[in-house]
Design an enzyme around this catalytic site. Structure first.
Site, PDB file in Angstrom:
ATOM      1  N   ARG A   1     -73.824  57.191 -72.785  1.00 45.57           N
ATOM      2  CA  ARG A   1     -73.252  57.141 -73.792  1.00 45.57           C
ATOM      3  C   ARG A   1     -72.523  55.906 -72.055  1.00 45.57           C
ATOM      4  O   ARG A   1     -71.798  56.815 -71.820  1.00 45.57           O
ATOM      5  CB  ARG A   1     -72.206  57.379 -73.976  1.00 45.57           C
ATOM      6  CG  ARG A   1     -72.853  56.949 -75.863  1.00 45.57           C
ATOM      7  CD  ARG A   1     -73.175  56.061 -76.946  1.00 45.57           C
ATOM      8  NE  ARG A   1     -73.775  56.255 -77.736  1.00 45.57           N
ATOM      9  CZ  ARG A   1     -75.089  56.115 -78.589  1.00 45.57           C
ATOM     10  NH1 ARG A   1     -75.715  56.696 -77.687  1.00 45.57           N
ATOM     11  NH2 ARG A   1     -75.663  56.485 -79.777  1.00 45.57           N
TER      12      ARG A   1
ATOM     13  N   HIS B   1     -81.166  50.365 -72.752  1.00 42.76           N
ATOM     14  CA  HIS B   1     -80.880  50.889 -73.937  1.00 42.76           C
ATOM     15  C   HIS B   1     -82.570  51.894 -74.430  1.00 42.76           C
ATOM     16  O   HIS B   1     -82.189  51.151 -75.970  1.00 42.76           O
ATOM     17  CB  HIS B   1     -79.497  51.168 -74.474  1.00 42.76           C
ATOM     18  CG  HIS B   1     -78.835  52.503 -75.522  1.00 42.76           C
ATOM     19  ND1 HIS B   1     -77.447  52.051 -75.939  1.00 42.76           N
ATOM     20  CD2 HIS B   1     -79.777  52.753 -76.503  1.00 42.76           C
ATOM     21  CE1 HIS B   1     -77.569  52.946 -76.433  1.00 42.76           C
ATOM     22  NE2 HIS B   1     -78.477  54.018 -76.442  1.00 42.76           N
TER      23      HIS B   1
HETATM   24  P1  NDP Z   1     -76.654  67.446 -80.232  1.00 47.80           P
HETATM   25  O1  NDP Z   1     -75.233  67.443 -80.587  1.00 47.80           O
HETATM   26  O2  NDP Z   1     -77.336  68.000 -80.233  1.00 47.80           O
HETATM   27  O3  NDP Z   1     -75.858  68.219 -79.048  1.00 47.80           O
HETATM   28  C1  NDP Z   1     -75.060  67.788 -78.276  1.00 47.80           C
HETATM   29  C2  NDP Z   1     -74.853  69.003 -76.701  1.00 47.80           C
HETATM   30  O4  NDP Z   1     -73.673  68.384 -76.096  1.00 47.80           O
HETATM   31  C3  NDP Z   1     -74.442  70.345 -77.864  1.00 47.80           C
HETATM   32  O5  NDP Z   1     -75.632  71.161 -76.640  1.00 47.80           O
HETATM   33  C4  NDP Z   1     -72.909  70.225 -76.973  1.00 47.80           C
HETATM   34  O6  NDP Z   1     -72.401  72.029 -77.368  1.00 47.80           O
HETATM   35  C5  NDP Z   1     -73.186  69.515 -76.355  1.00 47.80           C
HETATM   36  N1  NDP Z   1     -71.456  69.453 -76.013  1.00 47.80           N
HETATM   37  C6  NDP Z   1     -71.006  68.460 -76.705  1.00 47.80           C
HETATM   38  N2  NDP Z   1     -68.986  68.756 -76.112  1.00 47.80           N
HETATM   39  C7  NDP Z   1     -69.095  69.097 -75.038  1.00 47.80           C
HETATM   40  C8  NDP Z   1     -68.142  69.758 -74.456  1.00 47.80           C
HETATM   41  N3  NDP Z   1     -67.011  69.249 -74.481  1.00 47.80           N
HETATM   42  N4  NDP Z   1     -68.411  70.145 -73.076  1.00 47.80           N
HETATM   43  C9  NDP Z   1     -70.155  70.696 -73.408  1.00 47.80           C
HETATM   44  N5  NDP Z   1     -70.793  70.980 -73.620  1.00 47.80           N
HETATM   45  C10 NDP Z   1     -70.393  70.103 -74.933  1.00 47.80           C
HETATM   46  O7  NDP Z   1     -76.936  65.356 -79.736  1.00 47.80           O
HETATM   47  P2  NDP Z   1     -77.948  65.109 -79.139  1.00 47.80           P
HETATM   48  O8  NDP Z   1     -78.843  65.625 -78.333  1.00 47.80           O
HETATM   49  O9  NDP Z   1     -79.483  64.921 -79.785  1.00 47.80           O
HETATM   50  O10 NDP Z   1     -77.590  64.102 -78.299  1.00 47.80           O
HETATM   51  C11 NDP Z   1     -76.533  63.775 -77.082  1.00 47.80           C
HETATM   52  C12 NDP Z   1     -76.244  61.777 -77.202  1.00 47.80           C
HETATM   53  O11 NDP Z   1     -77.585  61.319 -76.669  1.00 47.80           O
HETATM   54  C13 NDP Z   1     -75.882  61.572 -78.148  1.00 47.80           C
HETATM   55  O12 NDP Z   1     -74.176  61.572 -79.052  1.00 47.80           O
HETATM   56  C14 NDP Z   1     -76.277  59.920 -77.689  1.00 47.80           C
HETATM   57  O13 NDP Z   1     -75.271  59.495 -77.727  1.00 47.80           O
HETATM   58  C15 NDP Z   1     -76.914  60.153 -76.948  1.00 47.80           C
HETATM   59  N6  NDP Z   1     -78.184  59.097 -77.092  1.00 47.80           N
HETATM   60  C16 NDP Z   1     -78.691  58.461 -76.813  1.00 47.80           C
HETATM   61  C17 NDP Z   1     -79.701  57.611 -76.691  1.00 47.80           C
HETATM   62  C18 NDP Z   1     -81.014  56.465 -75.812  1.00 47.80           C
HETATM   63  O14 NDP Z   1     -81.480  55.735 -76.264  1.00 47.80           O
HETATM   64  N7  NDP Z   1     -80.253  56.429 -74.361  1.00 47.80           N
HETATM   65  C19 NDP Z   1     -80.710  58.080 -77.796  1.00 47.80           C
HETATM   66  C20 NDP Z   1     -79.996  59.192 -78.816  1.00 47.80           C
HETATM   67  C21 NDP Z   1     -78.726  60.299 -78.585  1.00 47.80           C
HETATM   68  P3  NDP Z   1     -73.004  73.277 -78.198  1.00 47.80           P
HETATM   69  O15 NDP Z   1     -74.429  73.039 -78.133  1.00 47.80           O
HETATM   70  O16 NDP Z   1     -72.195  74.313 -77.537  1.00 47.80           O
HETATM   71  O17 NDP Z   1     -71.927  72.198 -79.278  1.00 47.80           O
HETATM   72  C1  OXD Z   2     -78.935  57.003 -80.224  1.00 46.83           C
HETATM   73  C2  OXD Z   2     -78.423  55.912 -80.056  1.00 46.83           C
HETATM   74  O1  OXD Z   2     -77.684  57.590 -80.750  1.00 46.83           O
HETATM   75  O2  OXD Z   2     -80.359  54.952 -79.959  1.00 46.83           O
HETATM   76  O3  OXD Z   2     -79.455  57.094 -81.707  1.00 46.83           O
HETATM   77  O4  OXD Z   2     -78.207  55.645 -78.488  1.00 46.83           O
END
Ligand code: NDP
Ligand code: OXD
Length: 322
Positions: free
Chosen positions: A237, A285
């Site tokens: 993001r 994006h």
């Molecule tokens: P998940 O919820 O599966 O994974 C999030 C990861 O971040 C976990 O490993 C979590 O740790 C870690 N995390 C969260 N908070 C913290 C913190 N404070 N400190 C350290 N680690 C942290 O998310 P996804 O992998 O599915 O997606 C990640 C993000 O990608 C989405 O939230 C979205 O914003 C973005 N996205 C962007 C897209 C694009 O087109 N650009 C498309 C899809 C998603 P733990 O494993 O320990 O819980």
């Molecule tokens: C998502 C994105 O969060 O598209 O899936 O950014």
């Protein structure tokens, strides 16, 4: 999977199930057609103000007024992985928020990030510029071990990305909240190990959810701890990154470049300095798109499971915010 493959309503009675669709910037007709084909017995309509309250909602960045009208929602299905836009709103109590759980996004994200890392490591932009001028010249091969990649966030997408990078023999560091063991990835966790993670990283990839803990996580102080010549890839993001701090570190030479797919304001305003910065590569994006058919199949499968009283994956923890 096509819509036909998820016609599952014969095995559970969905006659009285009412589903509403409220997705900003989305072509609702194709979604409604796909959802109705998969669940022909359910009632599935686009939301209009004053409509009958629904049992399930399929949403992307809905207005607060939509949620305020929902008095009996069992679950809200977000048609993306990131739920930050939804978590800013007041949700009906007892309503579960369900994120897309991969649904074809992790392979896209792995392609995008590996492409950006390899383009930088192999200096393909430099070669392209040379060839455009008719220059045939080799660069000294870079040493892979000098380019450790650090992936922040090892969830559904980050884990797949870390494994894909490791398959190209890059040294890979991973940082998450809880401790993770992923193949050869060197795991770091929590705030206590954040500085150590940054200091061991040259190419930083952000795949964190946007929460109060992660907003502005890439700023002067943290990016300044990367190995000299650091490179930033933000695919999570826009608000994870402090834009001015990135420009400052690129201009000062501590960072060598950035690939950005997400921005604080989207579309990126035409006057934003990123548009003209020679060390920044951007995409609109698009690193991991929501795939309609895969997403419909996943959402329908989860509605059926919920109606049967079975557990489903991808339920958001309202306290953690992801
Ligand atoms: P998940 O919820 O599966 O994974 C999030 C990861 O971040 C976990 O490993 C979590 O740790 C870690 N995390 C969260 N908070 C913290 C913190 N404070 N400190 C350290 N680690 C942290 O998310 P996804 O992998 O599915 O997606 C990640 C993000 O990608 C989405 O939230 C979205 O914003 C973005 N996205 C962007 C897209 C694009 O087109 N650009 C498309 C899809 C998603 P733990 O494993 O320990 O819980
Ligand atoms: C998502 C994105 O969060 O598209 O899936 O950014």
């Amino acid at each position: 999977p096509g819509h036909r493959s998820c016609r599952v309503d014969q095995v559970v009675n969905l006659m009285s199930v009412n589903i509403t669709f409220c997705c900003a910037d989305t072509q609702s007709e194709s979604w409604l057609t796909g959802l109705r084909a998969a669940l022909p017995q359910a009632s599935i309509e686009s939301w209009v103000p004053g409509a009958k309250p629904a049992d399930y909602a399929v949403v992307w960045a809905p207005p607060q007024s939509f949620l305020d009208e929902q008095t009996q929602l069992k679950a809200v299905f977000n048609i993306g992985a990131g739920v930050d836009a939804l978590m800013k709103l007041r949700l009906p109590i007892h309503t579960k928020v369900v994120r897309l759980d991969d649904a074809g996004m992790s392979v896209q994200m792995a392609e995008y990030v590996c492409h950006a890392v390899i383009r930088h490591f192999r200096e393909f932009d430099g070669y392209a510029a040379d060839m455009a001028q008719g220059i045939w010249s080799f660069r000294k091969p870079r040493i892979r071990s000098d380019f450790p990649v650090g992936v922040m966030g090892l969830g559904v997408l980050g884990e797949r990305v870390a494994k894909a990078l490791a398959s190209f023999d890059f040294p890979v560091n991973g940082w998450s909240r809880s401790v993770k063991a992923i193949g050869t990835v060197r795991g770091f966790s929590g705030e206590a190990q954040f500085d150590e993670f940054l200091a061991a990283t040259r190419i930083l990839v952000c795949l964190l959810p946007l929460t109060p803990d992660t907003r502005n996580i890439m700023r002067l102080e943290t990016l300044g701890k990367l190995l000299p010549g650091g490179y930033v890839i933000n695919v999570a993001r826009g608000a994870h990154l402090v834009d001015e701090d990135l420009v400052h570190l690129l201009d000062g030479g501590h960072l060598s470049g950035a690939t950005l797919d997400v921005f604080r304001t989207e579309p990126l305003p035409s006057e934003h300095p990123f548009w003209r910065h020679p060390k920044i590569t951007m995409t609109p994006h698009t690193s991991a798109r929501t795939l309609r058919d895969e997403s419909i199949a996943q959402i329908v499968g989860k509605i059926v499971a919920m109606e049967r009283g079975e557990p489903v994956a991808g339920i958001v923890d309202p306290v953690r915010g992801y």
